[in-house]
Scaffold this motif. Sequence first.
Motif, PDB file in Angstrom:
ATOM      1  N   THR A 248     -21.918   2.790   3.857  1.00  0.00           N
ATOM      2  CA  THR A 248     -23.216   4.065   3.751  1.00  0.00           C
ATOM      3  C   THR A 248     -23.075   4.817   2.508  1.00  0.00           C
ATOM      4  OG1 THR A 248     -23.999   3.020   5.919  1.00  0.00           O
ATOM      5  CG2 THR A 248     -25.012   5.198   4.995  1.00  0.00           C
ATOM      6  N   GLY A 249     -21.754   5.513   2.772  1.00  0.00           N
ATOM      7  CA  GLY A 249     -22.004   6.830   1.626  1.00  0.00           C
ATOM      8  C   GLY A 249     -21.769   5.741   0.403  1.00  0.00           C
ATOM      9  N   ILE A 250     -21.358   4.541  -0.665  1.00  0.00           N
ATOM     10  CA  ILE A 250     -21.479   3.799  -1.488  1.00  0.00           C
ATOM     11  C   ILE A 250     -22.964   3.656  -1.465  1.00  0.00           C
ATOM     12  CG2 ILE A 250     -20.510   1.853  -2.944  1.00  0.00           C
ATOM     13  CD1 ILE A 250     -18.266   2.306  -1.002  1.00  0.00           C
ATOM     14  N   HIS A 251     -23.359   2.765  -0.426  1.00  0.00           N
ATOM     15  CA  HIS A 251     -24.945   2.880  -1.331  1.00  0.00           C
ATOM     16  C   HIS A 251     -25.291   3.757  -1.168  1.00  0.00           C
ATOM     17  CE1 HIS A 251     -25.013  -1.497   0.634  1.00  0.00           C
ATOM     18  NE2 HIS A 251     -24.032  -0.887   1.517  1.00  0.00           N
ATOM     19  N   TYR A 252     -25.613   4.756  -1.094  1.00  0.00           N
ATOM     20  CA  TYR A 252     -26.508   6.398  -1.955  1.00  0.00           C
ATOM     21  C   TYR A 252     -26.074   6.477  -3.038  1.00  0.00           C
ATOM     22  CZ  TYR A 252     -27.429   7.053   3.515  1.00  0.00           C
ATOM     23  OH  TYR A 252     -27.970   7.232   4.708  1.00  0.00           O
ATOM     24  N   SER A 253     -24.771   6.299  -3.182  1.00  0.00           N
ATOM     25  CA  SER A 253     -24.168   6.473  -4.555  1.00  0.00           C
ATOM     26  C   SER A 253     -25.358   5.663  -5.776  1.00  0.00           C
ATOM     27  CB  SER A 253     -23.198   6.044  -4.691  1.00  0.00           C
ATOM     28  OG  SER A 253     -22.492   4.772  -4.568  1.00  0.00           O
ATOM     29  N   PHE A 254     -25.657   4.033  -5.287  1.00  0.00           N
ATOM     30  CA  PHE A 254     -26.637   3.971  -6.242  1.00  0.00           C
ATOM     31  C   PHE A 254     -27.686   4.463  -6.430  1.00  0.00           C
ATOM     32  CE2 PHE A 254     -24.174   0.049  -4.041  1.00  0.00           C
ATOM     33  CZ  PHE A 254     -23.098  -0.305  -4.977  1.00  0.00           C
ATOM     34  N   ILE A 255     -28.297   5.129  -5.670  1.00  0.00           N
ATOM     35  CA  ILE A 255     -29.836   5.706  -6.016  1.00  0.00           C
ATOM     36  C   ILE A 255     -29.859   6.196  -7.736  1.00  0.00           C
ATOM     37  CG2 ILE A 255     -31.037   7.435  -5.428  1.00  0.00           C
ATOM     38  CD1 ILE A 255     -30.283   6.613  -2.183  1.00  0.00           C
ATOM     39  N   ALA A 256     -27.986   7.357  -7.550  1.00  0.00           N
ATOM     40  CA  ALA A 256     -27.823   8.353  -8.814  1.00  0.00           C
ATOM     41  C   ALA A 256     -28.231   6.693  -9.871  1.00  0.00           C
ATOM     42  CB  ALA A 256     -26.792   8.606  -8.804  1.00  0.00           C
ATOM     43  N   SER A 257     -27.691   5.117  -9.599  1.00  0.00           N
ATOM     44  CA  SER A 257     -28.067   4.560 -10.824  1.00  0.00           C
ATOM     45  C   SER A 257     -29.354   4.631 -11.004  1.00  0.00           C
ATOM     46  CB  SER A 257     -27.169   3.524  -9.826  1.00  0.00           C
ATOM     47  OG  SER A 257     -25.588   3.561 -10.165  1.00  0.00           O
ATOM     48  N   VAL A 258     -29.895   4.661 -10.129  1.00  0.00           N
ATOM     49  CA  VAL A 258     -31.330   4.344 -10.311  1.00  0.00           C
ATOM     50  C   VAL A 258     -31.974   5.284 -10.864  1.00  0.00           C
ATOM     51  CG1 VAL A 258     -33.753   4.069  -9.011  1.00  0.00           C
ATOM     52  CG2 VAL A 258     -32.000   3.278  -7.999  1.00  0.00           C
ATOM     53  N   VAL A 259     -31.904   6.720 -10.660  1.00  0.00           N
ATOM     54  CA  VAL A 259     -32.020   7.814 -11.608  1.00  0.00           C
ATOM     55  C   VAL A 259     -32.406   7.745 -13.056  1.00  0.00           C
ATOM     56  CG1 VAL A 259     -31.847  10.195 -11.814  1.00  0.00           C
ATOM     57  CG2 VAL A 259     -31.838   9.215  -9.056  1.00  0.00           C
ATOM     58  N   ALA A 260     -30.251   7.348 -13.014  1.00  0.00           N
ATOM     59  CA  ALA A 260     -30.314   7.198 -14.484  1.00  0.00           C
ATOM     60  C   ALA A 260     -30.512   6.540 -14.988  1.00  0.00           C
ATOM     61  CB  ALA A 260     -28.538   6.819 -14.348  1.00  0.00           C
ATOM     62  N   MET A 261     -31.359   4.631 -14.586  1.00  0.00           N
ATOM     63  CA  MET A 261     -31.735   3.816 -15.196  1.00  0.00           C
ATOM     64  C   MET A 261     -33.463   4.623 -16.180  1.00  0.00           C
ATOM     65  SD  MET A 261     -30.241   1.565 -15.912  1.00  0.00           S
ATOM     66  CE  MET A 261     -28.658   2.516 -15.439  1.00  0.00           C
ATOM     67  N   MET A 262     -33.714   5.273 -15.432  1.00  0.00           N
ATOM     68  CA  MET A 262     -35.001   6.107 -15.457  1.00  0.00           C
ATOM     69  C   MET A 262     -35.348   7.560 -16.256  1.00  0.00           C
ATOM     70  SD  MET A 262     -37.330   5.111 -13.298  1.00  0.00           S
ATOM     71  CE  MET A 262     -36.295   3.204 -13.800  1.00  0.00           C
ATOM     72  N   ILE A 263     -34.475   8.072 -16.521  1.00  0.00           N
ATOM     73  CA  ILE A 263     -33.876   8.559 -17.750  1.00  0.00           C
ATOM     74  C   ILE A 263     -34.123   8.024 -18.866  1.00  0.00           C
ATOM     75  CG2 ILE A 263     -32.033  10.556 -18.437  1.00  0.00           C
ATOM     76  CD1 ILE A 263     -31.592  11.581 -15.094  1.00  0.00           C
ATOM     77  N   SER A 264     -32.678   7.142 -18.506  1.00  0.00           N
ATOM     78  CA  SER A 264     -32.320   6.523 -20.202  1.00  0.00           C
ATOM     79  C   SER A 264     -33.891   6.089 -20.908  1.00  0.00           C
ATOM     80  CB  SER A 264     -31.782   5.521 -19.844  1.00  0.00           C
ATOM     81  OG  SER A 264     -29.821   5.411 -20.144  1.00  0.00           O
ATOM     82  N   LEU A 265     -34.594   5.236 -19.722  1.00  0.00           N
ATOM     83  CA  LEU A 265     -35.955   4.827 -19.871  1.00  0.00           C
ATOM     84  C   LEU A 265     -37.376   5.896 -20.455  1.00  0.00           C
ATOM     85  CD1 LEU A 265     -37.925   2.326 -20.010  1.00  0.00           C
ATOM     86  CD2 LEU A 265     -38.916   3.051 -17.609  1.00  0.00           C
ATOM     87  N   ALA A 266     -36.790   7.248 -20.295  1.00  0.00           N
ATOM     88  CA  ALA A 266     -37.633   8.343 -20.598  1.00  0.00           C
ATOM     89  C   ALA A 266     -37.230   8.829 -21.964  1.00  0.00           C
ATOM     90  CB  ALA A 266     -37.542   9.220 -19.774  1.00  0.00           C
TER      91      ALA A 266
END
Length: 520
Positions: A248-266
């Motif tokens: 579960t702790g690893i799953h939560y880290s993938f949320i950071a990946s989503v945020v990173a994609m949004m920053i790159s998109l911006a």
Amino acid sequence: MFKNQPKGLIPAALANMGERFGYYIMNAVLVLFLCSKFGLSDETSAIIYSVFYCGIYLLSLVGGIIADRTQNYKATIMAGLVVMSLGYVILSVPILSTAENISWLLPMTCIALFFIAFGNGLFKGNLQAIVGQMYDNMEKEAEKEGPEALKLAKSRRDSGFQIFYVFINIGGLIAPFIAPMLREWWLKVHSLAYNADLPALCHQYINEAGQMAEQNMANLNELIGRVAETVPADLTAFCTNYLDIFNTGIHYSFIASVVAMMISLAIFAIYRKKFPTPGQSEKKETSSYTQEEKVAMAKEIKQRMYALFAVLGIVIFFWFSFHQNGQSLSLFARDFVQTDSIAPEIWQAVNPFFVIVLTPLIMLLFGSLARKGKEISTPKKIAYGMGIAGIAFLFLIVYSLIAGYPSGDEFKSMSAIAKEGMKAGPWVLIVIYFFLTVAELFISPLGLSFVSKVAPKHLQGVCQGLWLGATALGNIFLWVGPLMYNKWPIWECWAVFFAVCFVSMGVMFGMVKWLEKVTK
């Protein structure tokens, strides 16, 4: 370092850095996550990883074709970031894998990986094509000022791609810490501790229970005592709970990946209008060529494509060897290296750290040689890189022979005390990654530069996709590494990669003069 580079280089590099940060969070843990999440063997996890890693680069060719045909590189890149985000969102949902749901949960995970691979295919090669166009435009302007100005402008392309590559690795340096940090935090919240060997034994106990081998049962009880202080009465409940919390702790880290994609998109959206469109200016000039000029251009294009495919054939073997950092080298870090205080995934941060530190030094070296009239051509740099990669595996061969390391499977069947006595110090991984990183800096950013030099202007997206497609071919065979690692004495596994690198170096040196002629 940044002086006299195109103005759009840094925004493009920042957009790429954010995407790579999100990607390397997932990539750092993928093989070990598949093992701990679903109880898969090293070999099965390695096959999924190989297919995924191949798909990332193979789909870059598809992304290049889409962008070249539509001439809408920027929209293709932005679509890629959105598709990748969807994949990471799916991966971030923490669902406990059981015998009842694995039939749909594992395929759903693979679908998420497909979204990441396809989005990466739309993004990666096309952003590199845009960077290449920046240098095409800069050289075109310099040509108007005379031969000296043009020569100076051309000399900046290699260094520009090296700068671009450094930004990729800034993301790669930070990312491997995220998943282990969140995993260990989540374990600590539940009064548990991290142990790299425990998930495999937990899965084995759940599946085999009373039929578990005596030595493995003893190891399980010993490790449970380490992470939970006392051995619980209900081992099945404990193993299930530990696996759930661990993953579960690893799953939560993938949320950071989503945020990173949004920053790159911006970042990309903000600077979108300032980025060039590959092949656009070339398309406007096509009508001014005579028939003879068109025939000559067709011949030159054919020669350039031959040169491109020749180099691609070599780099297949580099990536087959280098990307063992996510396969057999990750397993080596898990099994044979002392990782009590540092999770095995974190060692993948050593490579981007060395990229960031060594890139300025290598740029200074190349710049100094160029000023002295001893410039090393891009094809020759790639050949040297293959040899340096071979040195990394030669070191591993010698060390593994001296230490008397058996196969991975044989090592895992030993007692916990015996294994501890055989484990290497962390310095071994630092030496390996040092040589592999130097090799990478001689091959990867300079390979991107080489592709941008030889690529016909109307096929830049496709040619960058072909470079990544060659990487895909190397990656599809990555599973061979863990197979050899687990079945043979591991020095024999490293010997295969050593041989591959040195044979490739010899072939590359044999083609250097021809390649230098084509890229003049």
